[in-house]
Design a protein around this motif. Structure first.
Motif, PDB file in Angstrom:
ATOM      1  N   VAL A  14      19.121   6.686  10.734  1.00  0.00           N
ATOM      2  CA  VAL A  14      18.974   5.104  10.753  1.00  0.00           C
ATOM      3  C   VAL A  14      17.736   4.490  11.699  1.00  0.00           C
ATOM      4  CG1 VAL A  14      20.114   2.970  11.449  1.00  0.00           C
ATOM      5  CG2 VAL A  14      21.482   4.498  10.309  1.00  0.00           C
ATOM      6  N   LEU A  15      17.141   3.627  11.235  1.00  0.00           N
ATOM      7  CA  LEU A  15      15.955   3.101  12.103  1.00  0.00           C
ATOM      8  C   LEU A  15      16.394   1.488  12.162  1.00  0.00           C
ATOM      9  CD1 LEU A  15      13.160   3.108  13.570  1.00  0.00           C
ATOM     10  CD2 LEU A  15      12.104   2.789  11.394  1.00  0.00           C
ATOM     11  N   PRO A  35       0.810  -1.325   0.062  1.00  0.00           N
ATOM     12  CA  PRO A  35       0.170   0.057  -0.233  1.00  0.00           C
ATOM     13  C   PRO A  35       0.737   1.241   0.113  1.00  0.00           C
ATOM     14  CG  PRO A  35      -1.004  -1.656   1.483  1.00  0.00           C
ATOM     15  CD  PRO A  35       0.229  -2.074   0.922  1.00  0.00           C
ATOM     16  N   LEU A  36       2.137   1.164   0.411  1.00  0.00           N
ATOM     17  CA  LEU A  36       2.850   2.352   0.433  1.00  0.00           C
ATOM     18  C   LEU A  36       3.427   2.971  -1.056  1.00  0.00           C
ATOM     19  CD1 LEU A  36       5.536   1.871   3.163  1.00  0.00           C
ATOM     20  CD2 LEU A  36       3.364   2.903   3.441  1.00  0.00           C
ATOM     21  N   THR A  42      16.806   1.743   6.902  1.00  0.00           N
ATOM     22  CA  THR A  42      15.869   1.063   8.034  1.00  0.00           C
ATOM     23  C   THR A  42      16.661  -0.217   8.018  1.00  0.00           C
ATOM     24  OG1 THR A  42      14.071   2.480   7.510  1.00  0.00           O
ATOM     25  CG2 THR A  42      13.543   0.338   8.641  1.00  0.00           C
ATOM     26  N   LEU A  43      16.907  -0.965   9.223  1.00  0.00           N
ATOM     27  CA  LEU A  43      17.555  -2.068   9.190  1.00  0.00           C
ATOM     28  C   LEU A  43      16.653  -3.101  10.119  1.00  0.00           C
ATOM     29  CD1 LEU A  43      21.149  -0.498   9.927  1.00  0.00           C
ATOM     30  CD2 LEU A  43      20.069  -1.277   7.448  1.00  0.00           C
ATOM     31  N   LEU A  77       7.345   3.082   9.559  1.00  0.00           N
ATOM     32  CA  LEU A  77       8.537   3.140   8.511  1.00  0.00           C
ATOM     33  C   LEU A  77       8.068   4.366   7.946  1.00  0.00           C
ATOM     34  CD1 LEU A  77      10.745   2.336   6.579  1.00  0.00           C
ATOM     35  CD2 LEU A  77       9.033   0.948   5.551  1.00  0.00           C
ATOM     36  N   GLU A  78       6.751   4.723   7.478  1.00  0.00           N
ATOM     37  CA  GLU A  78       6.590   5.910   6.640  1.00  0.00           C
ATOM     38  C   GLU A  78       6.910   7.138   7.427  1.00  0.00           C
ATOM     39  OE1 GLU A  78       3.335   7.158   3.350  1.00  0.00           O
ATOM     40  OE2 GLU A  78       2.574   5.789   5.102  1.00  0.00           O
ATOM     41  N   THR A  79       6.525   7.110   8.846  1.00  0.00           N
ATOM     42  CA  THR A  79       6.918   8.288   9.650  1.00  0.00           C
ATOM     43  C   THR A  79       8.278   8.610   9.476  1.00  0.00           C
ATOM     44  OG1 THR A  79       5.021   7.922  11.165  1.00  0.00           O
ATOM     45  CG2 THR A  79       6.960   9.156  11.832  1.00  0.00           C
ATOM     46  N   PHE A  80       9.128   7.471   9.465  1.00  0.00           N
ATOM     47  CA  PHE A  80      10.617   7.799   9.677  1.00  0.00           C
ATOM     48  C   PHE A  80      11.100   8.232   8.152  1.00  0.00           C
ATOM     49  CE2 PHE A  80      14.835   5.762   8.478  1.00  0.00           C
ATOM     50  CZ  PHE A  80      15.478   6.435   9.731  1.00  0.00           C
TER      51      PHE A  80
END
Length: 247
Positions: free
Chosen positions: A190-191, A33-34, A102-103, A236-239
């Protein structure tokens, strides 16, 4: 070597998705959906059709070479498991070429030295890579469960057997030593994400986030395939939004 295949879907800033031992559909299906707001670029690592097979073996150093030209557009990069290793090597070689990292649950066991459970996880993973389907059955099933494979008490599903055979002979994760200090010193956002299904992965992810001065997030509910867990896509989308327009 032939080039690997990247399948793009959607519109907006690019998010490069680098899978690990399972293919893109299994790893990233929940993020579809992203594509309404982002260009999702699904990397197919060597050995995962339609990309060509590896010349010798699965190898995170070869993954890094394959990923390097894909970073020229300065994408966000989201990587899972074994795919994190090549991603970090490529990012360390050109930290200015990634917008963010993002890891998800990487096998960077050396970050938690003198931890008996993490050391056992490393030995288990290296054994499966070295021996494939000839790994002692109890050890093989333990590893596959940690890796999120859909197995029960009966015979292993055909797709799981195929995955083990594809990984057989691959470069051991214990040899990976990406230059985390280069990424940290470059200020790459980084997340680091885990699924709260195994204490070993939680400790590795805690150590990785500390080494990279990164954000940390935990999303239970999908085992090792954290991208499918409740709340992950939103986090993820917020980041991504926060780091899309940074210089």
């Amino acid at each position: 070597m032939g080039e690997i295949v990247v399948v793009r879907n959607g519109s907006g800033p690019e998010v490069l998705l680098v899978h690990g031992g399972a293919g893109p559909r299994t790893t990233w299906g929940a993020l579809a959906p992203l594509a309404e707001r982002w260009t999702l670029a699904y990397v197919h690592r060597r050995g995962y059709p339609p990309s060509p097979p590896p010349q010798e073996r699965q190898d995170f150093a070869v993954d890094a070479l394959d990923l390097a030209p894909l970073l020229t557009g300065r994408p966000h990069v989201v990587a899972h498991s074994y795919g994190v290793l090549g991603t970090l090597i490529a990012a360390a070689a050109a930290p200015g070429s990634v917008r963010s990292l993002t890891l998800i649950e990487p096998p960077l066991n050396h970050l938690v030295p003198e931890d008996a459970e993490v050391a056992r996880l490393e030995r288990l993973g290296d054994t499966v890579l070295a021996h494939g389907m000839d790994t002692p059955p109890a050890q093989l099933r333990e590893f596959l469960r940690l890796a999120g494979a859909p197995i029960g008490d009966g015979p292993l599903p055909e797709e799981v057997v195929a995955g083990v055979r594809r990984a057989h002979g691959g470069r051991p994760t214990s040899e990976a030593r990406p230059q985390l200090d280069v990424i940290r010193d470059a200020g790459v956002p980084v997340l680091v994400v885990s699924g709260d299904h195994a204490a070993t992965f939680e400790r590795i992810c805690d150590a990785l986030a500390a080494a990279l001065c990164g954000e940390r997030s935990v999303h239970p509910g999908a085992g090792h395939f954290v991208a499918a867990a409740p709340g992950f896509a939103e986090r993820l989308e917020t980041f991504l939004r926060k780091n899309t327009f940074r210089r």
